[in-house]
Scaffold this motif. Structure first.
Motif, PDB file in Angstrom:
ATOM      1  N   UNK A  11       0.813  -1.045   0.119  1.00 17.19           N
ATOM      2  CA  UNK A  11      -0.165   0.806   0.546  1.00 17.19           C
ATOM      3  C   UNK A  11       0.434   1.453  -0.427  1.00 17.19           C
ATOM      4  N   UNK A  12       1.848   0.919   0.429  1.00 20.79           N
ATOM      5  CA  UNK A  12       2.914   2.421   0.891  1.00 20.79           C
ATOM      6  C   UNK A  12       3.303   2.684  -0.458  1.00 20.79           C
ATOM      7  N   UNK A  13       3.835   1.562  -1.478  1.00 20.10           N
ATOM      8  CA  UNK A  13       4.497   1.393  -2.631  1.00 20.10           C
ATOM      9  C   UNK A  13       4.007   2.173  -3.566  1.00 20.10           C
ATOM     10  N   UNK A  14       1.984   1.931  -3.665  1.00 17.75           N
ATOM     11  CA  UNK A  14       0.810   2.235  -4.408  1.00 17.75           C
ATOM     12  C   UNK A  14       0.738   3.971  -4.150  1.00 17.75           C
ATOM     13  N   UNK A  15       0.586   3.864  -2.643  1.00 16.36           N
ATOM     14  CA  UNK A  15       0.586   5.316  -2.464  1.00 16.36           C
ATOM     15  C   UNK A  15       1.848   6.176  -2.998  1.00 16.36           C
ATOM     16  N   UNK A  16       3.471   5.840  -2.642  1.00 13.37           N
ATOM     17  CA  UNK A  16       4.168   6.560  -3.755  1.00 13.37           C
ATOM     18  C   UNK A  16       4.109   6.492  -4.972  1.00 13.37           C
ATOM     19  N   UNK A  17       3.615   5.976  -5.638  1.00 13.42           N
ATOM     20  CA  UNK A  17       3.835   5.973  -7.100  1.00 13.42           C
ATOM     21  C   UNK A  17       2.642   6.916  -7.389  1.00 13.42           C
ATOM     22  N   UNK A  18       1.248   6.954  -6.775  1.00 12.71           N
ATOM     23  CA  UNK A  18       0.391   7.785  -7.383  1.00 12.71           C
ATOM     24  C   UNK A  18       0.838   8.903  -6.861  1.00 12.71           C
ATOM     25  N   UNK A  19       1.484   9.314  -5.799  1.00  9.96           N
ATOM     26  CA  UNK A  19       2.619  10.628  -5.279  1.00  9.96           C
ATOM     27  C   UNK A  19       3.395  10.878  -6.364  1.00  9.96           C
ATOM     28  N   UNK A  20       3.959  10.148  -7.532  1.00  6.41           N
ATOM     29  CA  UNK A  20       4.887  10.488  -7.371  1.00  6.41           C
ATOM     30  C   UNK A  20       4.036  10.803  -8.912  1.00  6.41           C
ATOM     31  N   UNK A  21       3.364   9.810 -10.350  1.00  5.80           N
ATOM     32  CA  UNK A  21       2.731  10.462 -11.269  1.00  5.80           C
ATOM     33  C   UNK A  21       1.863  12.036 -10.758  1.00  5.80           C
ATOM     34  N   UNK A  22       1.284  11.822 -10.092  1.00  4.70           N
ATOM     35  CA  UNK A  22      -0.104  13.412  -9.935  1.00  4.70           C
ATOM     36  C   UNK A  22       1.265  14.753 -10.262  1.00  4.70           C
ATOM     37  N   UNK A  23       2.278  14.262  -9.040  1.00  5.26           N
ATOM     38  CA  UNK A  23       3.052  15.309  -9.474  1.00  5.26           C
ATOM     39  C   UNK A  23       4.047  15.764 -10.409  1.00  5.26           C
ATOM     40  N   UNK A  24       3.924  14.528 -11.367  1.00  5.94           N
ATOM     41  CA  UNK A  24       4.441  14.626 -13.009  1.00  5.94           C
ATOM     42  C   UNK A  24       3.124  15.116 -13.691  1.00  5.94           C
ATOM     43  N   UNK A  25       2.035  14.962 -13.840  1.00  2.00           N
ATOM     44  CA  UNK A  25       1.044  15.591 -14.343  1.00  2.00           C
ATOM     45  C   UNK A  25       0.877  16.581 -14.254  1.00  2.00           C
ATOM     46  N   UNK A  26       0.850  17.248 -12.682  1.00  2.00           N
ATOM     47  CA  UNK A  26       1.251  19.018 -12.314  1.00  2.00           C
ATOM     48  C   UNK A  26       2.285  20.056 -13.383  1.00  2.00           C
ATOM     49  N   UNK A  27       2.878  19.117 -13.681  1.00  2.00           N
ATOM     50  CA  UNK A  27       4.775  19.436 -13.846  1.00  2.00           C
ATOM     51  C   UNK A  27       4.242  19.451 -15.887  1.00  2.00           C
ATOM     52  N   UNK A  28       3.292  19.139 -15.940  1.00  3.47           N
ATOM     53  CA  UNK A  28       2.940  18.314 -17.302  1.00  3.47           C
ATOM     54  C   UNK A  28       2.388  20.351 -18.124  1.00  3.47           C
ATOM     55  N   UNK A  29       1.614  19.966 -17.233  1.00  7.93           N
ATOM     56  CA  UNK A  29       0.686  21.869 -17.216  1.00  7.93           C
ATOM     57  C   UNK A  29       1.729  22.929 -18.276  1.00  7.93           C
ATOM     58  N   UNK A  30       1.068  23.009 -19.534  1.00 10.69           N
ATOM     59  CA  UNK A  30       1.754  23.887 -20.438  1.00 10.69           C
ATOM     60  C   UNK A  30       1.024  25.601 -20.391  1.00 10.69           C
ATOM     61  N   UNK A  31       1.165  26.349 -19.700  1.00 13.08           N
ATOM     62  CA  UNK A  31       0.481  27.541 -19.684  1.00 13.08           C
ATOM     63  C   UNK A  31       1.198  28.361 -20.976  1.00 13.08           C
ATOM     64  N   UNK A  32      -0.042  28.138 -21.266  1.00 13.62           N
ATOM     65  CA  UNK A  32      -0.312  29.299 -22.524  1.00 13.62           C
ATOM     66  C   UNK A  32      -2.005  29.862 -22.323  1.00 13.62           C
ATOM     67  N   UNK A  33      -2.156  31.542 -21.991  1.00 16.34           N
ATOM     68  CA  UNK A  33      -2.932  31.748 -22.071  1.00 16.34           C
ATOM     69  C   UNK A  33      -4.151  31.658 -23.804  1.00 16.34           C
ATOM     70  N   UNK A  34      -3.564  31.382 -25.216  1.00 15.81           N
ATOM     71  CA  UNK A  34      -3.957  31.321 -25.907  1.00 15.81           C
ATOM     72  C   UNK A  34      -4.845  29.968 -25.847  1.00 15.81           C
ATOM     73  N   UNK A  35      -4.515  28.581 -25.219  1.00 15.40           N
ATOM     74  CA  UNK A  35      -5.302  27.842 -24.816  1.00 15.40           C
ATOM     75  C   UNK A  35      -7.156  28.315 -24.277  1.00 15.40           C
ATOM     76  N   UNK A  36      -7.102  29.377 -24.268  1.00 15.07           N
ATOM     77  CA  UNK A  36      -8.613  30.170 -23.246  1.00 15.07           C
ATOM     78  C   UNK A  36      -9.395  30.042 -24.453  1.00 15.07           C
ATOM     79  N   UNK A  37      -8.742  30.567 -25.904  1.00 14.40           N
ATOM     80  CA  UNK A  37      -9.575  31.246 -26.282  1.00 14.40           C
ATOM     81  C   UNK A  37     -11.198  30.300 -27.017  1.00 14.40           C
TER      82      UNK A  37
END
Length: 96
Positions: A11-37
């Protein structure tokens, strides 16, 4: 002290993997105001936001504070209509 069981370790290993994946997804956002068009018509008029607009607002939510700090973007992003559109999409503006 009670030793950890295999289940607890797994369970601890799964939790660590989920948190690591969530951090990668959060970092994957490309801030581009054009995306809000797709939201321009909903923000500038009283028309409801489209599904594409809502998707883009959800994707760009981590960037909204950055946009509000930009004097050129703030006048579009920090408006009552923009906040209304975000709320109707189920994505309230973050507290910056």
């Amino acid at each position: 002290m009670k030793p950890l069981s295999c289940t607890n370790i797994a369970l601890c290993a799964v939790l660590v993997l989920l948190l690591a994946n969530a951090a990668q997804v959060a970092n994957a956002v490309s801030c581009s105001p054009v995306q809000l068009s797709p939201c321009v018509s909903a923000i500038t008029s009283s028309s409801p936001p489209t599904a594409i607009c809502c998707t883009k607002i959800k994707e760009q939510r981590p960037c909204l504070c950055q946009y509000m700090k930009n004097p050129y973007l703030k006048k579009f992003v920090n408006t009552p209509n923009a906040w209304k559109v975000a709320r109707s999409c189920g994505t309230p503006f973050p507290k910056c």
